[in-house]
Every structure is written in structure tokens, then in C-alpha cells.
Design an enzyme around this catalytic site. Structure first.
Site, PDB file in Angstrom:
ATOM      1  CD  GLN A 227      -3.177  -0.678   2.099  1.00 47.30           C
ATOM      2  OE1 GLN A 227      -2.911  -0.022   3.113  1.00 47.30           O
ATOM      3  NE2 GLN A 227      -4.329  -1.296   1.956  1.00 47.30           N
TER       4      GLN A 227
ATOM      5  CD  GLU B  85      14.327  31.166 -16.744  1.00 49.19           C
ATOM      6  OE1 GLU B  85      13.286  31.782 -17.014  1.00 49.19           O
ATOM      7  OE2 GLU B  85      15.116  30.738 -17.604  1.00 49.19           O
TER       8      GLU B  85
HETATM    9  C1  LIG Z   1      21.908  25.980 -13.249  1.00 49.72           C
HETATM   10  C2  LIG Z   1      21.739  27.474 -13.116  1.00 49.72           C
HETATM   11  C3  LIG Z   1      21.636  28.258 -14.262  1.00 49.72           C
HETATM   12  C4  LIG Z   1      21.497  29.653 -14.153  1.00 49.72           C
HETATM   13  N1  LIG Z   1      21.448  30.413 -15.298  1.00 49.72           N
HETATM   14  C5  LIG Z   1      21.373  31.779 -15.203  1.00 49.72           C
HETATM   15  C6  LIG Z   1      21.385  32.613 -16.372  1.00 49.72           C
HETATM   16  O1  LIG Z   1      21.415  32.124 -17.505  1.00 49.72           O
HETATM   17  N2  LIG Z   1      21.375  33.969 -16.204  1.00 49.72           N
HETATM   18  C7  LIG Z   1      21.331  34.552 -14.984  1.00 49.72           C
HETATM   19  O2  LIG Z   1      21.330  35.785 -14.899  1.00 49.72           O
HETATM   20  N3  LIG Z   1      21.315  33.782 -13.836  1.00 49.72           N
HETATM   21  C8  LIG Z   1      21.327  32.428 -13.928  1.00 49.72           C
HETATM   22  N4  LIG Z   1      21.322  31.639 -12.785  1.00 49.72           N
HETATM   23  C9  LIG Z   1      21.264  32.286 -11.493  1.00 49.72           C
HETATM   24  C10 LIG Z   1      19.872  32.216 -10.856  1.00 49.72           C
HETATM   25  O3  LIG Z   1      18.968  32.981 -11.593  1.00 49.72           O
HETATM   26  C11 LIG Z   1      19.989  32.691  -9.406  1.00 49.72           C
HETATM   27  O4  LIG Z   1      20.715  31.682  -8.722  1.00 49.72           O
HETATM   28  C12 LIG Z   1      18.631  32.900  -8.735  1.00 49.72           C
HETATM   29  O5  LIG Z   1      17.994  34.038  -9.274  1.00 49.72           O
HETATM   30  C13 LIG Z   1      18.763  33.083  -7.232  1.00 49.72           C
HETATM   31  O6  LIG Z   1      19.758  34.019  -6.909  1.00 49.72           O
HETATM   32  P1  LIG Z   1      20.909  33.634  -5.854  1.00 49.72           P
HETATM   33  O7  LIG Z   1      21.446  32.303  -6.242  1.00 49.72           O
HETATM   34  O8  LIG Z   1      21.847  34.772  -5.769  1.00 49.72           O
HETATM   35  O9  LIG Z   1      20.148  33.443  -4.488  1.00 49.72           O
HETATM   36  P2  LIG Z   1      19.680  34.608  -3.476  1.00 49.72           P
HETATM   37  O10 LIG Z   1      18.875  35.622  -4.183  1.00 49.72           O
HETATM   38  O11 LIG Z   1      20.851  35.056  -2.690  1.00 49.72           O
HETATM   39  O12 LIG Z   1      18.713  33.772  -2.543  1.00 49.72           O
HETATM   40  C14 LIG Z   1      19.179  32.899  -1.513  1.00 49.72           C
HETATM   41  C15 LIG Z   1      17.958  32.356  -0.771  1.00 49.72           C
HETATM   42  O13 LIG Z   1      17.226  33.451  -0.183  1.00 49.72           O
HETATM   43  C16 LIG Z   1      15.875  33.410  -0.614  1.00 49.72           C
HETATM   44  N5  LIG Z   1      15.352  34.764  -0.797  1.00 49.72           N
HETATM   45  C17 LIG Z   1      15.947  35.826  -1.413  1.00 49.72           C
HETATM   46  N6  LIG Z   1      15.146  36.900  -1.399  1.00 49.72           N
HETATM   47  C18 LIG Z   1      13.992  36.512  -0.789  1.00 49.72           C
HETATM   48  C19 LIG Z   1      12.759  37.163  -0.464  1.00 49.72           C
HETATM   49  N7  LIG Z   1      12.510  38.430  -0.818  1.00 49.72           N
HETATM   50  N8  LIG Z   1      11.825  36.453   0.206  1.00 49.72           N
HETATM   51  C20 LIG Z   1      12.021  35.149   0.555  1.00 49.72           C
HETATM   52  N9  LIG Z   1      13.167  34.485   0.272  1.00 49.72           N
HETATM   53  C21 LIG Z   1      14.130  35.158  -0.394  1.00 49.72           C
HETATM   54  C22 LIG Z   1      15.893  32.654  -1.938  1.00 49.72           C
HETATM   55  O14 LIG Z   1      14.619  32.088  -2.224  1.00 49.72           O
HETATM   56  C23 LIG Z   1      16.975  31.629  -1.702  1.00 49.72           C
HETATM   57  O15 LIG Z   1      16.419  30.517  -1.043  1.00 49.72           O
HETATM   58  C24 LIG Z   1      21.437  30.254 -12.876  1.00 49.72           C
HETATM   59  C25 LIG Z   1      21.505  29.444 -11.724  1.00 49.72           C
HETATM   60  C26 LIG Z   1      21.647  28.070 -11.829  1.00 49.72           C
HETATM   61  C27 LIG Z   1      21.736  27.240 -10.585  1.00 49.72           C
END
Ligand SMILES: Cc1cc2nc3c(=O)[nH]c(=O)nc-3n(C[C@H](O)[C@H](O)[C@H](O)COP(=O)(O)OP(=O)(O)OC[C@H]3O[C@@H](n4cnc5c(N)ncnc54)[C@H](O)[C@@H]3O)c2cc1C
Length: 387
Positions: free
Chosen positions: A277, A361
Site C-alpha cells: 500500500q 528564473e
Molecule cells: C543551473 C543554473 C543556471 C542559471 N542560469 C542563469 C542565467 O542564464 N542567467 C542569470 O542571470 N542567472 C542564472 N542563474 C542564477 C539564478 O537565476 C539565481 O541563482 C537565482 O535568481 C537566485 O539568486 P541567488 O542564487 O543569488 O540566491 P539569493 O537571491 O541570494 O537567494 C538565496 C535564498 O534566499 C531566498 N530569498 C531571497 N530573497 C527573498 C525574499 N525576498 N523572500 C524570501 N526568500 C528570499 C531565496 O529564495 C533563496 O532561497 C542560474 C543558476 C543556476 C543554478
């Protein structure tokens, strides 16, 4: 899926795109995907073949059809589906919508054909979710602008012919100061390096960090209006986000189908494990959540196909579909036991790939922020100096 077109009421032209993508995924991607992942190999050949098959910019296709393409590609190869989201959603869509005619003519057809590769440079070491906090500067100088700054995690960054680069014209304006420029990647002053470390997933993608030092491009290379770079980013992200959500459906489906087949054939304690199950209930939940996620994705696509705003629906679809697919990938590995713990099966790759879908994204939290804002609207009573 027994009869996708009938169950989900797909028009024949959309179903034709779905079948074309499924055929491409089976014939071109499936034989390559494991080795490409193992070797971390980006394939220009696959890009050219995607373009030749019309799958980068499917002529006359509805948004629903483009989601179906992403689901089919995503079910087999997360790296290629990720490439597609960037090339079509984050680069080609803004160029087609916002670029001046000369830039559109120079780049749109080549990007659609896969003879040129694009990248979209938003993320910085100090500015991920918080686009208004970007530190890359854009300074006007005569007929040119000069760009200085650093970008990280840029998909296609190391292989792109053309970059859409976002930066700040006035830090005090935050998102209202952002602009976007089209920058050919051979422009002097650009340094490109692979991201340090080995990626968890999307290993057959190219991820680069980019440095811009005194990079000069004509003002005429601006995509969108002055100080409207945030709108350009949001336009691209909405397109890309739905592609990501649709790609999650593909991973979810692949995990479910593998799990059903295994639960039927694997016997323990004298019976099929699916007849326990707890195992059957896991399959039932995986199936229900896939159906719910698919309806959210199709709904968001159909809204836009009918000319209606779909920003809220896109965020809901991205949030739910990516989180559901992550859960499905985890469950599929548990259900397969030890045999899923190596890359003999694609399940561990799906699990490694799908985590990124909940991050890029717009993270899941950021989708919740967008949804909550849309539900609550502006605070009309804000008069106490709070922010
Ligand atoms: C495989 C891969 C491909 C990518 N390709 C691209 C690309 O082509 N171009 C590009 O520009 N970027 C790209 N990125 C980057 C990606 O867009 C970012 O990693 C993403 O936008 C998050 O930003 P950060 O990693 O700096 O996390 P942060 O913004 O530092 O966030 C860290 C944590 O804090 C949380 N957080 C932040 N702000 C808030 C809020 N206001 N409220 C609640 N929680 C919050 C987030 O949800 C996350 O859990 C890529 C990333 C990966 C992993």
C-alpha cells in the site's frame, strides 16, 4: 501518458509540435544524454539540430505548443531543455519584442536557427533574487555606453555569440534604473570563465562567470526603452519561467513512468512492490501531482494564447510544477532502492537537474513573493512611514 492529446484536449497543430519534440528527444538526445552529463559536454551539434528541427523558435506555434516541446525535451535531457529556456525565452523573446529593427534583423534568425547562441546576464555575486541591487554599471559616453561589472552563473555564457547584459544607470533608482544592452561576446573588455566547481546538475550546460571592464557598445544596442530594463527582464523571465515549469513536467513524468514500470516488475516478499500500500500510494500521489502541475502549466499558456495576462498563473505553475517534480524525483529514487543510486538509470540525473528548476528564473520563495503581492495588491492605507 496513454493519449496525451485527447486527455488534455490538444489542438492537432499543438500535438504535432509535441510529437516532433518527442521524436527529436528520442532520436537525438536519448543516445547522448548520459555521456554528455558524465563528461560535462555542451554540444553545438545538438543546438544546430534543435534549430534545424524548428524547436528553438517553432514558427506559428502557440505558447501551449512551446510548453509541450519543453515537456518532451525535459523528459529526456534537462541540460538541453535549460538551453532552450535561455535561448528562446530569455534571449530571443526580448530581442523579438524590444530590440530595434537592425539588431533584430542581425540576430533573431540566427538565434532561431541555432547558428548563433545567446546568453542572458542578470545574476551577480551580490544580486540574485534582488535585481534592483545590481552593481554592474552602465554609463553613457557620447553615442556609446560603457559597461563595468561581474555576472555569475550565466547559462551559455562561455559559448554565446551574443549577450543580453543588464546593468544599473543609477543605483538609487534600483529596478527603475536598470537597462539592458545587446553585447556581441567578442566585444573588447569581456572576460569569460567557467563557473568554479562541478555543478550538481545541468552538467551538459555551459555556466560561466563574466567580467565587463570598460565594455563599450553603441547606445543603439539598448533593448527596450531607457530605464525600462526591468520590464525587459520580466518579459524574458515570464517566458522562461513557464518553459522551466513545463520542463519540470517532463522530469516528473519520466520519474513516474520509471517508477510504475519498476513497481510492476520488482518483487519482494512474494509480490510486486507496487502492491504494497505504501508504494501504491506514493505512485498515486506522484500521478495526481503531475496532473495538477500539467493543468497549471497548460492554463498559464492558454491564458496568454487567448491574449490575457498570465503573470500570476505563470508563477503558480512554476512554483507548483518544479516543487512537485523535485518530490517525484526523490520518490522515484527511494522506490527504486539501490539501483537508482548510480547513473546506470537516469533518475539521479533527473534529481540533480530538477533542484535547479526550483532556483533559477526566480526561486520558489520568489514565486511566493510574486503570488502574495498579486493576491494582496498595494497597501492603500500605508501612512505610518513603514516600508
Ligand atoms: C543551473 C543554473 C543556471 C542559471 N542560469 C542563469 C542565467 O542564464 N542567467 C542569470 O542571470 N542567472 C542564472 N542563474 C542564477 C539564478 O537565476 C539565481 O541563482 C537565482 O535568481 C537566485 O539568486 P541567488 O542564487 O543569488 O540566491 P539569493 O537571491 O541570494 O537567494 C538565496 C535564498 O534566499 C531566498 N530569498 C531571497 N530573497 C527573498 C525574499 N525576498 N523572500 C524570501 N526568500 C528570499 C531565496 O529564495 C533563496 O532561497 C542560474 C543558476 C543556476 C543554478
Amino acid at each position: 501518458m496513454e493519449n496525451y492529446a485527447r486527455e488534455y484536449d490538444l489542438p492537432p497543430e499543438d500535438e504535432a509540435w509535441r510529437l516532433a519534440a518527442a521524436q527529436f528527444a528520442g532520436a537525438v538526445l536519448a543516445p547522448l544524454v548520459r555521456d554528455a552529463d558524465r563528461e560535462g559536454r555542451f554540444s553545438h551539434d545538438v543546438v544546430g539540430r534543435l534549430g534545424a528541427a524548428g524547436l528553438i523558435d517553432p514558427a506559428g506555434a502557440s505558447l501551449l505548443a512551446r510548453c509541450l516541446i519543453a515537456e518532451e525535451i525535459g523528459a529526456v535531457d534537462g541540460s538541453t531543455r535549460g538551453f532552450l529556456a535561455v535561448q528562446a525565452g530569455l534571449v530571443l523573446a526580448p530581442i523579438k519584442t524590444f530590440a530595434p529593427a537592425a539588431l533584430r534583423e542581425a540576430w533573431a534568425d540566427r538565434l532561431a536557427a541555432g547558428t548563433a547562441i545567446g546568453a542572458c546576464a542578470l545574476t551577480e555575486p551580490e544580486a540574485g533574487s534582488d535585481l534592483g541591487g545590481m552593481r554592474t554599471t552602465i554609463r553613457a559616453d557620447g553615442e556609446d555606453v560603457v559597461i563595468d561589472g561581474q555576472k555569475v552563473w550565466i547559462t551559455n555564457g562561455g559559448v554565446a555569440d551574443v549577450l543580453l547584459v543588464f546593468g544599473q544607470t543609477d543605483a538609487a533608482l534600483r529596478t527603475r534604473g536598470l537597462e539592458c544592452y545587446l553585447v556581441p561576446s567578442d566585444t573588447p573588455g569581456i572576460t569569460r570563465e567557467p563557473m568554479p566547481g562541478k555543478e550538481l546538475g545541468h552538467r551538459a550546460s555551459d555556466h560561466a562567470q563574466l567580467r565587463f571592464e570598460g565594455v563599450r557598445v553603441p547606445r543603439a544596442n539598448r533593448i527596450g526603452e531607457a530605464c525600462k530594463g526591468f520590464d525587459v527582464a520580466m518579459h524574458g523571465l515570464e517566458d522562461g519561467r513557464l518553459n522551466v515549469a513545463a520542463g519540470a513536467l517532463g522530469i516528473h513524468r519520466a520519474c513516474l513512468q520509471a517508477s510504475i514500470a519498476f513497481a510492476r516488475s520488482r518483487r519482494q516478499f512474494g509480490k510486486r512492490i507496487g502492491d504494497f500500500q505504501q508504494v501504491g500510494a506514493t505512485l498515486a500521489d506522484m500521478d495526481t501531482e503531475l496532473r495538477a502541475a500539467r493543468l497549471l502549466v497548460h492554463h498559464a499558456a492558454r491564458l496568454q494564447d487567448r491574449g490575457l495576462d498570465n503573470a500570476h498563473a505563470v508563477s503558480a505553475a512554476k512554483l507548483y510544477a518544479t516543487e512537485a517534480a523535485l518530490k517525484a524525483a526523490t520518490n522515484a529514487i527511494q522506490l527504486h532502492g539501490s539501483r537508482a543510486y548510480s547513473d546506470e538509470l537516469p533518475l539521479e540525473r533527473h534529481w540533480r537537474d530538477v533542484i535547479a528548476l526550483t532556483i533559477y528564473e526566480g526561486t520558489s520563495n520568489i514565486q511566493r513573493v510574486i503570488l502574495a503581492r498579486s493576491l494582496l495588491g498595494k497597501d492603500q492605507g500605508k501612512s505610518d512611514g513603514g516600508n
